[in-house]
Design a protein around this motif. Structure first.
Motif, PDB file in Angstrom:
ATOM      1  N   ILE A 256      32.857  39.269  47.354  1.00 14.82           N
ATOM      2  CA  ILE A 256      32.890  40.439  48.249  1.00 14.82           C
ATOM      3  C   ILE A 256      31.473  40.921  48.539  1.00 14.82           C
ATOM      4  N   ARG A 257      30.643  40.964  47.496  1.00 21.57           N
ATOM      5  CA  ARG A 257      29.264  41.410  47.685  1.00 21.57           C
ATOM      6  C   ARG A 257      28.472  40.434  48.542  1.00 21.57           C
ATOM      7  N   ILE A 258      28.701  39.132  48.368  1.00 23.16           N
ATOM      8  CA  ILE A 258      27.988  38.128  49.164  1.00 23.16           C
ATOM      9  C   ILE A 258      28.342  38.262  50.640  1.00 23.16           C
ATOM     10  N   ARG A 259      29.619  38.472  50.933  1.00 24.67           N
ATOM     11  CA  ARG A 259      30.024  38.616  52.331  1.00 24.67           C
ATOM     12  C   ARG A 259      29.443  39.892  52.939  1.00 24.67           C
ATOM     13  N   GLU A 260      29.382  40.951  52.150  1.00 26.08           N
ATOM     14  CA  GLU A 260      28.759  42.182  52.656  1.00 26.08           C
ATOM     15  C   GLU A 260      27.274  41.968  52.925  1.00 26.08           C
ATOM     16  N   GLN A 261      26.606  41.229  52.047  1.00 28.63           N
ATOM     17  CA  GLN A 261      25.189  40.932  52.270  1.00 28.63           C
ATOM     18  C   GLN A 261      24.993  40.095  53.525  1.00 28.63           C
ATOM     19  N   ARG A 262      25.882  39.155  53.779  1.00 33.18           N
ATOM     20  CA  ARG A 262      25.771  38.345  54.995  1.00 33.18           C
ATOM     21  C   ARG A 262      25.993  39.191  56.246  1.00 33.18           C
ATOM     22  N   LYS A 263      26.928  40.140  56.161  1.00 37.87           N
ATOM     23  CA  LYS A 263      27.140  41.035  57.301  1.00 37.87           C
ATOM     24  C   LYS A 263      25.902  41.888  57.561  1.00 37.87           C
ATOM     25  N   GLU A 264      25.297  42.394  56.476  1.00 35.67           N
ATOM     26  CA  GLU A 264      24.091  43.199  56.644  1.00 35.67           C
ATOM     27  C   GLU A 264      22.950  42.365  57.200  1.00 35.67           C
ATOM     28  N   ALA A 265      22.846  41.117  56.743  1.00 40.67           N
ATOM     29  CA  ALA A 265      21.795  40.239  57.278  1.00 40.67           C
ATOM     30  C   ALA A 265      22.016  39.956  58.757  1.00 40.67           C
ATOM     31  N   ALA A 266      23.288  39.769  59.150  1.00 44.52           N
ATOM     32  CA  ALA A 266      23.583  39.545  60.577  1.00 44.52           C
ATOM     33  C   ALA A 266      23.247  40.781  61.407  1.00 44.52           C
ATOM     34  N   ARG A 267      23.548  41.963  60.889  1.00 44.76           N
ATOM     35  CA  ARG A 267      23.200  43.193  61.605  1.00 44.76           C
ATOM     36  C   ARG A 267      21.688  43.350  61.713  1.00 44.76           C
ATOM     37  N   GLU A 268      21.000  42.984  60.650  1.00 41.05           N
ATOM     38  CA  GLU A 268      19.537  43.078  60.692  1.00 41.05           C
ATOM     39  C   GLU A 268      18.952  42.159  61.745  1.00 41.05           C
ATOM     40  N   GLN A 269      19.475  40.932  61.810  1.00 40.31           N
ATOM     41  CA  GLN A 269      19.001  40.007  62.837  1.00 40.31           C
ATOM     42  C   GLN A 269      19.332  40.517  64.242  1.00 40.31           C
ATOM     43  N   ALA A 270      20.506  41.145  64.391  1.00 47.47           N
ATOM     44  CA  ALA A 270      20.862  41.704  65.699  1.00 47.47           C
ATOM     45  C   ALA A 270      19.940  42.851  66.086  1.00 47.47           C
ATOM     46  N   MET A 271      19.524  43.670  65.106  1.00 43.27           N
ATOM     47  CA  MET A 271      18.598  44.756  65.397  1.00 43.27           C
ATOM     48  C   MET A 271      17.206  44.243  65.758  1.00 43.27           C
ATOM     49  N   LYS A 272      16.841  43.070  65.238  1.00 42.15           N
ATOM     50  CA  LYS A 272      15.533  42.496  65.546  1.00 42.15           C
ATOM     51  C   LYS A 272      15.502  41.810  66.907  1.00 42.15           C
ATOM     52  N   ALA A 273      16.668  41.535  67.480  1.00 35.70           N
ATOM     53  CA  ALA A 273      16.713  40.779  68.740  1.00 35.70           C
ATOM     54  C   ALA A 273      15.975  41.466  69.884  1.00 35.70           C
ATOM     55  N   PRO A 274      16.136  42.800  70.108  1.00 34.22           N
ATOM     56  CA  PRO A 274      15.389  43.414  71.225  1.00 34.22           C
ATOM     57  C   PRO A 274      13.877  43.314  71.078  1.00 34.22           C
ATOM     58  N   VAL A 275      13.400  43.435  69.822  1.00 29.81           N
ATOM     59  CA  VAL A 275      11.951  43.329  69.607  1.00 29.81           C
ATOM     60  C   VAL A 275      11.473  41.910  69.890  1.00 29.81           C
ATOM     61  N   LYS A 276      12.257  40.922  69.468  1.00 31.08           N
ATOM     62  CA  LYS A 276      11.865  39.536  69.715  1.00 31.08           C
ATOM     63  C   LYS A 276      11.938  39.187  71.199  1.00 31.08           C
ATOM     64  N   MET A 277      12.835  39.831  71.936  1.00 32.69           N
ATOM     65  CA  MET A 277      12.953  39.551  73.367  1.00 32.69           C
ATOM     66  C   MET A 277      11.888  40.253  74.197  1.00 32.69           C
ATOM     67  N   LEU A 278      11.162  41.199  73.596  1.00 39.87           N
ATOM     68  CA  LEU A 278      10.201  41.981  74.363  1.00 39.87           C
ATOM     69  C   LEU A 278       9.069  41.110  74.902  1.00 39.87           C
ATOM     70  N   PHE A 279       8.482  40.267  74.063  1.00 39.56           N
ATOM     71  CA  PHE A 279       7.331  39.464  74.483  1.00 39.56           C
ATOM     72  C   PHE A 279       7.704  38.420  75.539  1.00 39.56           C
ATOM     73  N   PRO A 280       8.817  37.678  75.414  1.00 40.60           N
ATOM     74  CA  PRO A 280       9.194  36.786  76.531  1.00 40.60           C
ATOM     75  C   PRO A 280       9.460  37.525  77.834  1.00 40.60           C
ATOM     76  N   MET A 281      10.052  38.738  77.742  1.00 41.61           N
ATOM     77  CA  MET A 281      10.313  39.502  78.969  1.00 41.61           C
ATOM     78  C   MET A 281       9.023  39.960  79.631  1.00 41.61           C
ATOM     79  N   VAL A 282       8.058  40.411  78.804  1.00 47.63           N
ATOM     80  CA  VAL A 282       6.807  40.919  79.365  1.00 47.63           C
ATOM     81  C   VAL A 282       5.993  39.805  79.991  1.00 47.63           C
ATOM     82  N   PHE A 283       5.935  38.651  79.342  1.00 52.16           N
ATOM     83  CA  PHE A 283       5.034  37.583  79.789  1.00 52.16           C
ATOM     84  C   PHE A 283       5.685  36.592  80.743  1.00 52.16           C
ATOM     85  N   PHE A 284       7.029  36.510  80.782  1.00 56.16           N
ATOM     86  CA  PHE A 284       7.672  35.489  81.605  1.00 56.16           C
ATOM     87  C   PHE A 284       8.648  36.075  82.629  1.00 56.16           C
TER      88      PHE A 284
END
Length: 308
Positions: A256-284
């Motif tokens: 149960i704890r492992i699955r919760e950690q994976r969900k939190e990791a997925a949410r963290e990656q989703a929160m990082k997506a706008p920041v990662k998309m910023l540089f391709p949007m600005v330059f391309f």
């Protein structure tokens, strides 16, 4: 019915007649083709056997010289370097058999790349200093590239272990709740599930068969896998084994704890997506949009001016 039988007999008669005529006309060509095929077929088989024998001879020579190189490096490399390389190989899942083989591969890649650059580019380059710098750079890259490969493989292996942990321990938990012992459950699941986590537990069970206690084997397993999530699970199993707590309950809570950690990791990656998309949007993306939107206006201003 009689007409159908006569039609079939007539078709068969004409088919056999045509086949006999063609066989008679091309009998000589067929005989020649058969002899040619038989003769050249034997030659082709002989050539294949010669190629295979040459490959065996070549691989045998490589094996002999490789063994000599490993014997020489085994006398030259210190124990600290061997231990360091063994740790890297262990984290990557042992893509090379020993630390000596890995170091010899590094040297062969560095020397081979440097010699190739020296033979290809030094004769045609006017500035010899630049040519030698290129040779040295390629040699250094050839020496460091296997280490980068081990790091990449280690990260991929850790990712695969983290991905397979919930299903693996869920299956082990089901077997424990069915009344099977922990060692038998781990052995059964490890045989049926493929992947690095199954391989690690198979190695752990082999260590236990050779005389290690379960606690010592789990300690070694924790050292071999540099994953925080996996190490926390193994620590919980070691503590449960020391305190005598039921493994089924511990594994249920851990999954149960492992699955919760994976969900939190997925949410963290989703929160990082706008920041990662910023540089391709600005330059391309934004420059293309500006050209499409403002391009006609700029052309109009240049050609007709403000009064146009």
């Amino acid at each position: 019915m009689v007409n159908l039988v006569l039609l079939l007999l007539t078709a068969g008669f004409f088919t056999l007649t045509i086949a006999a005529s063609l066989l008679t006309l091309y009998k000589r060509e067929l005989a020649v083709n058969e002899r040619v095929t038989r003769y050249f077929g034997e030659n082709i088989r002989r050539e294949e056997q010669d190629v295979k024998s040459k490959r065996r001879l070549f691989s045998g020579l490589i094996a002999v010289y490789w063994e000599k190189g490993t014997e020489y490096l085994n006398r030259k490399i210190s124990r600290a370097d061997k231990r360091k390389i063994d740790n890297l190989l262990r984290d990557a899942g042992y893509p090379f058999k020993t630390a000596i083989d890995f170091r010899l591969f590094q040297l062969v890649l560095a020397v081979g790349g440097g010699l190739a650059m020296a033979l290809l580019f030094l004769p045609i380059v006017e500035a010899k200093t630049s040519g030698w710098m290129l040779v040295i750079t390629v040699s250094i890259l050839g020496y460091r590239l296997p280490i980068f490969y081990l790091g990449k493989k280690s990260k991929a292996r850790i990712k695969e272990i983290n991905k397979g942990m919930p299903d693996f321990f869920d299956t082990v938990n089901l077997l424990l709740e069915a009344g099977m012992g922990l060692d038998l459950a781990l052995a059964d699941v490890s045989r049926k599930m493929k992947g690095p986590i199954a391989d690690e537990f198979i190695q752990t069970l082999e260590d236990m068969k050779l005389g290690m206690s379960r606690r010592e084997a789990f300690y070694e397993l924790r050292k071999r896998v540099p994953s925080d999530s996996f190490q926390s699970v193994i620590n919980s199993l070691i503590q449960a084994d020391q305190l005598g707590i039921g493994m089924a309950k511990v594994l249920r809570n851990l999954t149960i704890r492992i699955r919760e950690q994976r969900k939190e990791a997925a949410r963290e990656q989703a929160m990082k997506a706008p920041v990662k998309m910023l540089f391709p949007m600005v330059f391309f993306i934004f420059p293309a949009l500006f050209i499409v939107i403002l391009g006609p206006l700029v052309i109009t201003l240049v050609t007709k001016g403000l009064g146009g």
